[in-house]
Design a protein around this motif. Sequence first.
Motif, PDB file in Angstrom:
ATOM      1  N   SER A   1      -8.740  -5.468   2.349  1.00  0.00           N
ATOM      2  CA  SER A   1      -9.851  -4.720   2.954  1.00  0.00           C
ATOM      3  C   SER A   1     -11.196  -5.193   2.404  1.00  0.00           C
ATOM      4  O   SER A   1     -12.176  -5.326   3.156  1.00  0.00           O
TER       5      SER A   1
ATOM      6  N   SER B   1       0.851  -1.186   0.000  1.00  0.00           N
ATOM      7  CA  SER B   1       0.000   0.000   0.000  1.00  0.00           C
ATOM      8  C   SER B   1       0.886   1.234   0.000  1.00  0.00           C
ATOM      9  O   SER B   1       1.829   1.335   0.796  1.00  0.00           O
TER      10      SER B   1
ATOM     11  N   LYS C   1      -6.148  -2.956  -0.730  1.00  0.00           N
ATOM     12  CA  LYS C   1      -7.583  -2.835  -0.995  1.00  0.00           C
ATOM     13  C   LYS C   1      -8.232  -4.202  -1.194  1.00  0.00           C
ATOM     14  O   LYS C   1      -9.426  -4.369  -0.907  1.00  0.00           O
TER      15      LYS C   1
ATOM     16  N   TYR D   1      -0.368   3.391   3.176  1.00  0.00           N
ATOM     17  CA  TYR D   1      -0.081   2.847   4.498  1.00  0.00           C
ATOM     18  C   TYR D   1       1.199   2.005   4.439  1.00  0.00           C
ATOM     19  O   TYR D   1       1.152   0.783   4.306  1.00  0.00           O
TER      20      TYR D   1
ATOM     21  N   ASP E   1     -10.949   0.596   6.313  1.00  0.00           N
ATOM     22  CA  ASP E   1     -10.689   1.984   5.946  1.00  0.00           C
ATOM     23  C   ASP E   1     -11.070   2.956   7.054  1.00  0.00           C
ATOM     24  O   ASP E   1     -10.606   4.091   7.061  1.00  0.00           O
ATOM     25  N   HIS E   2     -11.913   2.545   7.985  1.00  0.00           N
ATOM     26  CA  HIS E   2     -12.282   3.394   9.113  1.00  0.00           C
ATOM     27  C   HIS E   2     -11.325   3.245  10.283  1.00  0.00           C
ATOM     28  O   HIS E   2     -11.376   4.024  11.232  1.00  0.00           O
TER      29      HIS E   2
ATOM     30  N   ASP F   1     -14.837  -2.744   8.409  1.00  0.00           N
ATOM     31  CA  ASP F   1     -14.365  -1.757   7.442  1.00  0.00           C
ATOM     32  C   ASP F   1     -12.982  -1.273   7.879  1.00  0.00           C
ATOM     33  O   ASP F   1     -12.849  -0.451   8.785  1.00  0.00           O
TER      34      ASP F   1
END
Length: 888
Positions: free
Chosen positions: A575, A473, A572, A476, A587-588, A585
């Motif tokens: 995720s 990523s 992704k 990240y 992404d949160h 989730d």
Amino acid sequence: MMNNLFDPFARYIPNLFSDFVGHVQLTCFLLHQTIYLLMGICFLILSILVYRRLPNNIHQVRSVLVFAMFPFILSVIFIAFYMGNFMRVERNKNEYRQFYFEYEHVLKNRVLSNEIRLRDLGKEGVAVESKMKIVNRNEEQIPVLLYLNPGLTVNGIKNGSVNLSFERKGPVILVDKQLAAEDTCDLIVSYEGIVDNDVCHLDQFAVPGYQRLNENRRGIYSLGTQPAYCVNNYKLFTPEVLWYPTCVPPTCFSFFRNMDFTYFSLVVIHDEENTAISQGEIINEQIGITIFKHEHAISGISLCVGKYDKRVVMMDSIPVEIYYEPSHGYLLDSFRIDVDVLEEHLLNFKSKLEKRNMSSYIDAETKRLKYNYSTALKSDLEYPYSWLRFIETPLDFYPFPKPDAMDGERIQNGLIFLTEKLCNQHFIDGEYNPGLRKYGSEWHFKMLLDSNLTHGGCNIKSMLQSEFNYVSSVDYPMINEILINMLSRYSFGLMQSFEPMDEYRAMNYLSRHSLREAIHDLNLSSKELHFIIKKKGWELYSLICTRVFRDKFDDFIYDFFSKYRFMNVELKMFSKDLMEQCGVDLDHILPDLYDSNRLPVFKVDAECYRVGDLIDSWQANQYFLFKIYNMSDVLGVIMTRPGGFYLIPAHSCKEIVVNDTTSSSISYRIEMPMSQNIPSVKRFRAKKIVYHELGLKEGIRDIDSLYFQDDSLDIIVDNVDERCKIVETKTWLQDMFEKYNVNIPFLCERKKNRNQWLVGFNTKFYGFPVQSAYYKEAGTGDKRVEWTIDIIRQGKYELFFHNVDDTRHEKSLDDKTLYFSVCNGGNTFDLKIDVGSESDEWVSLGRYDVFDCIKIIQYDKQELLSLFSFKGLNKVFVDAIKMKEIRE
């Protein structure tokens, strides 16, 4: 300083002989010692000036100076050669580093397969032909960009029958060809020459040479830091040296490193007396030619060609091959173990690493303890390769650990590079140490496995975790290392096994900086960064487990890494699968995980009630009441055992009730994965037994934070308070060194002085949120700790000190005498305090009339009173002082 030019004893310059390549880095050593020889001759000649043997001879001084100039000028020339060599290396590294920087963020292709045919040319290096199939996984057309060692001369690059033009910039090859999105291309790259080691480890920003004094040392010996070899009769290449062309370089400076998984095949043509060693299945091992094939892609291959003997033993269904220099066979002969027993130990070792369920039994024939290992359940860690090869390497071979690698720098996809004669391994052969011989060869072999293959540079766990998957990523960085830490479900809840000082430094840093800042902070050591990554992995695991059952997430992460084995996948995709299968989730969660620079602070307490008698010998009906108060304005997460994971909002106080009838465990605890509380694990042991139902319901509810309110008027000064200070007497030499910031290498590398106060952390020490105490070995009383306490209200006070030691108990168990002084006004009271197992947690120092200020001194002098006390464990602990006002 000056690449150890001013090290007259050459303590940090390798001066060892290797049976593989001869004297280790001989040129540097001879230059260094010749410089001191010539300077010694120069000063010897100048010493003649002190003796006036020829009175009134006006030519004596001139003659002596002339003779002294010859060795002096020669020494200056040798100094220029000595320093010039390091300057040349640094110049090359800076040049290569700039090329890396220039193309670091350029979109890269991927190498699907690479068929390598290498011929060993002896002194002239190697001649190689590489047939590559590359693909553009990006969404746009990009040029073909290759990386290859700058010391190798490229004879040509072909696409089919078409010769392609190219431009070289150090390790970078710019090929005159564009590749459309999702398009593939076949290339044939022909090259030859001797590899340039200066291209290796460019992400190590330290000055090359021997500035990093403690790298690859064993006691007083410096072994050197050679990253690769390309000499006559011996070759040793790792992916770091870029001995084969690749699209994704092994060196990365921004922690956005990608790992390229490629199907390799390797044909090595070598001298008939040599042996070729690499990864993969050996499908043809004729005299002078060796072929390696791979059934799956791997992240990179290494190659070693030299004179080796080989021994093979089976580990489960995996052949374990040991390659060693022919004259070093006596090292293996010292393990006089039957093959069956040897294979049994290897199987046990492998199964323990993979954390399989185990049951034991006594073999009827051999009368030996044996084990059954479950293969029905999913193993958290699995050895991914069908080969395991141990290779003895020259003394000075040293692959620096990557800044974003967690451990195991001597591990290369199924290869383990052992140092020559195991000279830097934590192992002593009983054959040469009669004190250990009595334990037997089996014990020695088990010690060799446990001490060397589970810790440090040869940590085989990296092959079980991080080498066969990579989640990448750009947003990240190092997310792969964080996820890998979650792969083993047994890793979490065991953070207390780490050094508390490491945890304190990590949490102190994260209370002011974010994870993203830590990743880019070059002032952080790799050890500190790795611990931060582990703590963040623990936090992420805990946060996810508050949203999904732990077992379900464990199964998901195992299935994910098994599904995408030997592949580079984007975050992704992870995720997306996590959301679909677990409803979490990611992404949160990740933005706060990476960008938060604050930590929560908890106050915790717990109680346990056992209802009735034991159900059987090990079960009981128990209720655990955990109380947690988050004092900060940051969301926190905790874990209770027994129990689970819970989110504790800012400024909230919660009570968690857990009913457990599965065991009668005598201990229970609260773990705080990411908080300012040090230590992060709080254990409780006391239980209350009742014989009636309590009417408690499992769950979590709000309670009043007044439960944690302390209404005591006592004055308590902890050891970390500014009113407490360490007073040490120093010699004039120490004062001078500190004043002028002088660092002497051989003094700096010494272990911590036993005569210094150190900081320890323990949940029984006083303090909040950091529970710490000073400690040192008992001395003569010249070292001391002072508390200077100013009071607002005059009156009579009773003084107490916190009575602790380094046992697991809440107070000291040793019978001992401690020495204190109390300075009150103009009076000084010297005290000898006897404490023991019957003493209270707070021990009185007496009552005093205090008017404005009082000073308490604790000395490092301590006497153990028990006849059975071990003198080597005579440690003095200094924690906290309490003042209790006496109201009459």
